[in-house]
Design a protein around this motif. Sequence first.
Motif, PDB file in Angstrom:
ATOM      1  N   GLU A   1     -75.714 -34.958  -1.046  1.00  0.00           N
ATOM      2  CA  GLU A   1     -76.292 -34.409   0.185  1.00  0.00           C
ATOM      3  C   GLU A   1     -77.065 -35.454   0.984  1.00  0.00           C
ATOM      4  OE1 GLU A   1     -77.678 -31.058  -2.709  1.00  0.00           O
ATOM      5  OE2 GLU A   1     -76.567 -32.924  -3.020  1.00  0.00           O
ATOM      6  N   PHE A   2     -77.448 -36.544   0.327  1.00  0.00           N
ATOM      7  CA  PHE A   2     -78.366 -37.505   0.946  1.00  0.00           C
ATOM      8  C   PHE A   2     -77.709 -38.820   1.356  1.00  0.00           C
ATOM      9  CE2 PHE A   2     -80.814 -34.661  -1.726  1.00  0.00           C
ATOM     10  CZ  PHE A   2     -81.853 -34.296  -0.899  1.00  0.00           C
ATOM     11  N   THR A   3     -76.446 -39.028   0.960  1.00  0.00           N
ATOM     12  CA  THR A   3     -75.780 -40.292   1.276  1.00  0.00           C
ATOM     13  C   THR A   3     -74.935 -40.181   2.543  1.00  0.00           C
ATOM     14  OG1 THR A   3     -73.942 -39.707  -0.199  1.00  0.00           O
ATOM     15  CG2 THR A   3     -75.697 -41.097  -1.101  1.00  0.00           C
ATOM     16  N   ASP A   4     -74.839 -41.290   3.266  1.00  0.00           N
ATOM     17  CA  ASP A   4     -74.041 -41.286   4.494  1.00  0.00           C
ATOM     18  C   ASP A   4     -72.550 -41.427   4.231  1.00  0.00           C
ATOM     19  OD1 ASP A   4     -73.933 -43.964   3.779  1.00  0.00           O
ATOM     20  OD2 ASP A   4     -75.062 -44.691   5.511  1.00  0.00           O
ATOM     21  N   HIS A   5     -72.180 -41.635   2.962  1.00  0.00           N
ATOM     22  CA  HIS A   5     -70.770 -41.684   2.592  1.00  0.00           C
ATOM     23  C   HIS A   5     -70.343 -40.428   1.833  1.00  0.00           C
ATOM     24  CE1 HIS A   5     -72.458 -42.818  -1.291  1.00  0.00           C
ATOM     25  NE2 HIS A   5     -73.042 -43.850  -0.714  1.00  0.00           N
ATOM     26  N   GLY A   6     -71.299 -39.589   1.456  1.00  0.00           N
ATOM     27  CA  GLY A   6     -71.006 -38.303   0.853  1.00  0.00           C
ATOM     28  C   GLY A   6     -70.654 -38.316  -0.611  1.00  0.00           C
ATOM     29  N   HIS A   7     -70.687 -39.491  -1.242  1.00  0.00           N
ATOM     30  CA  HIS A   7     -70.399 -39.530  -2.676  1.00  0.00           C
ATOM     31  C   HIS A   7     -71.655 -39.207  -3.485  1.00  0.00           C
ATOM     32  CE1 HIS A   7     -66.203 -40.565  -3.172  1.00  0.00           C
ATOM     33  NE2 HIS A   7     -66.295 -41.354  -2.116  1.00  0.00           N
ATOM     34  N   CYS A   8     -71.437 -38.893  -4.752  1.00  0.00           N
ATOM     35  CA  CYS A   8     -72.524 -38.485  -5.632  1.00  0.00           C
ATOM     36  C   CYS A   8     -73.297 -39.660  -6.211  1.00  0.00           C
ATOM     37  CB  CYS A   8     -71.977 -37.628  -6.767  1.00  0.00           C
ATOM     38  SG  CYS A   8     -71.220 -36.092  -6.200  1.00  0.00           S
ATOM     39  N   GLY A   9     -72.899 -40.884  -5.857  1.00  0.00           N
ATOM     40  CA  GLY A   9     -73.554 -42.056  -6.407  1.00  0.00           C
ATOM     41  C   GLY A   9     -73.595 -43.210  -5.435  1.00  0.00           C
ATOM     42  N   VAL A  10     -74.136 -44.312  -5.906  1.00  0.00           N
ATOM     43  CA  VAL A  10     -74.241 -45.547  -5.130  1.00  0.00           C
ATOM     44  C   VAL A  10     -72.885 -46.250  -5.155  1.00  0.00           C
ATOM     45  CG1 VAL A  10     -75.412 -47.780  -4.984  1.00  0.00           C
ATOM     46  CG2 VAL A  10     -76.674 -45.742  -5.749  1.00  0.00           C
TER      47      VAL A  10
ATOM     48  N   ARG B   1     -69.417 -27.911   1.096  1.00  0.00           N
ATOM     49  CA  ARG B   1     -69.565 -29.163   1.846  1.00  0.00           C
ATOM     50  C   ARG B   1     -69.922 -28.890   3.301  1.00  0.00           C
ATOM     51  NH1 ARG B   1     -64.685 -32.247  -1.495  1.00  0.00           N
ATOM     52  NH2 ARG B   1     -65.887 -32.316  -3.440  1.00  0.00           N
ATOM     53  N   ASP B   2     -69.478 -27.752   3.822  1.00  0.00           N
ATOM     54  CA  ASP B   2     -69.966 -27.330   5.136  1.00  0.00           C
ATOM     55  C   ASP B   2     -71.461 -27.013   5.068  1.00  0.00           C
ATOM     56  OD1 ASP B   2     -67.420 -27.514   6.200  1.00  0.00           O
ATOM     57  OD2 ASP B   2     -66.998 -25.371   6.034  1.00  0.00           O
ATOM     58  N   ALA B   3     -71.844 -26.339   4.004  1.00  0.00           N
ATOM     59  CA  ALA B   3     -73.235 -25.879   3.868  1.00  0.00           C
ATOM     60  C   ALA B   3     -74.219 -27.038   3.810  1.00  0.00           C
ATOM     61  CB  ALA B   3     -73.378 -24.998   2.629  1.00  0.00           C
TER      62      ALA B   3
ATOM     63  N   SER C   1     -71.761 -32.272   4.365  1.00  0.00           N
ATOM     64  CA  SER C   1     -71.350 -33.463   3.624  1.00  0.00           C
ATOM     65  C   SER C   1     -70.635 -34.471   4.513  1.00  0.00           C
ATOM     66  CB  SER C   1     -70.427 -33.055   2.472  1.00  0.00           C
ATOM     67  OG  SER C   1     -69.903 -34.202   1.823  1.00  0.00           O
ATOM     68  N   GLN C   2     -70.910 -35.732   4.259  1.00  0.00           N
ATOM     69  CA  GLN C   2     -70.280 -36.834   4.990  1.00  0.00           C
ATOM     70  C   GLN C   2     -69.083 -37.415   4.232  1.00  0.00           C
ATOM     71  OE1 GLN C   2     -71.830 -37.569   8.156  1.00  0.00           O
ATOM     72  NE2 GLN C   2     -72.688 -35.621   7.455  1.00  0.00           N
ATOM     73  N   LEU C   3     -68.625 -36.714   3.217  1.00  0.00           N
ATOM     74  CA  LEU C   3     -67.596 -37.252   2.331  1.00  0.00           C
ATOM     75  C   LEU C   3     -66.275 -37.494   3.050  1.00  0.00           C
ATOM     76  CD1 LEU C   3     -66.775 -37.969  -0.593  1.00  0.00           C
ATOM     77  CD2 LEU C   3     -66.000 -35.596  -0.827  1.00  0.00           C
TER      78      LEU C   3
END
Length: 312
Positions: A108-117, A191-193, A196-198
């Motif tokens: 939710e917090f990344t600009d690429h939408g993945h769950c990790g770095v 992902r709408d909710a 998400s930027q994924l």
Amino acid sequence: MRRLVSETRLHPADLVLPVFVREGVTEPVPIGSMPGVVQHSLDSLPAAIAEAAAVGVGGVMLFGVPESRDALGSGATDPDGILNVATRVAREAAGDALVVQTDLCLDEFTDHGHCGVLDDEGRVDNDATLERYTAMALEQARAGSQLLGLSGMMDGQTAAVRQALDDGGYQDVALLAYAAKYASAFYGPFRDAVESQLEGDRRTYQLDPGNRREGVREAMLDIDEGADIVMVKPAGSYLDVLADVAAASDVPVWAYQVSGEYAMIEAAAAHGWIDRGRAIVESVRGIRRAGADVVLTYWATELAGWLKGGLE
């Protein structure tokens, strides 16, 4: 007689309500792909907590929707980030009436939408991600979260977070490991909710939908690493995995009735194709029957109200 011989019963305490909290809004924002579900504001959150508590829901799982994102998901570890602020608000509103839980993941917090770095080649860096998860866990614990939902599917995440919490003096914060989380098409409305930027998919770290035994293996690994509870997600299309995990686990097993499962029933009911109430009850009861001790469902408050009113 039917009640007397029923093998699977539903109870409000066996339900957890997922709740979205959006930064920068003053009133709830409807989610188009999830009719009846909203992104709460910090002002509307206490009422949602109170409503769930009043009908006996067991807990709420909080998800943050930040105004800004970056590559590291910095908002996840900001004490004044939306999820940590919402946690403090929720704890004050809940008191001891239900368990306040928080999603521990960076997507939710990344600009690429993945769950990790991501590394220099755009791949998820498992070990670098664990450092972010442990920092996130400590902030959530400081904010008052009573249970952390480890949903990122990184190898070793349960052990890393447990160690960080214990070292930080948060031995009583429980861990829910999303142990068997599959790379599913049913996450679309979620992902709408969370906006998400994924781009792309998460198949390199979420499980292959064709793999049954792997789900059990992953759950056993998380139990060995110190998970207090393990999760199977999604629920409805993975009842075989859920039953396998429940048979093998010596800790509680939960299941998440995800956004796509919710949206399909709501859409069919809106067209008059199915009986909405009966479909909701049957779907949740089926998840419990397969072995889930607790079900995360967007109908938690509504269903708990029916149960409190005498639904059989």
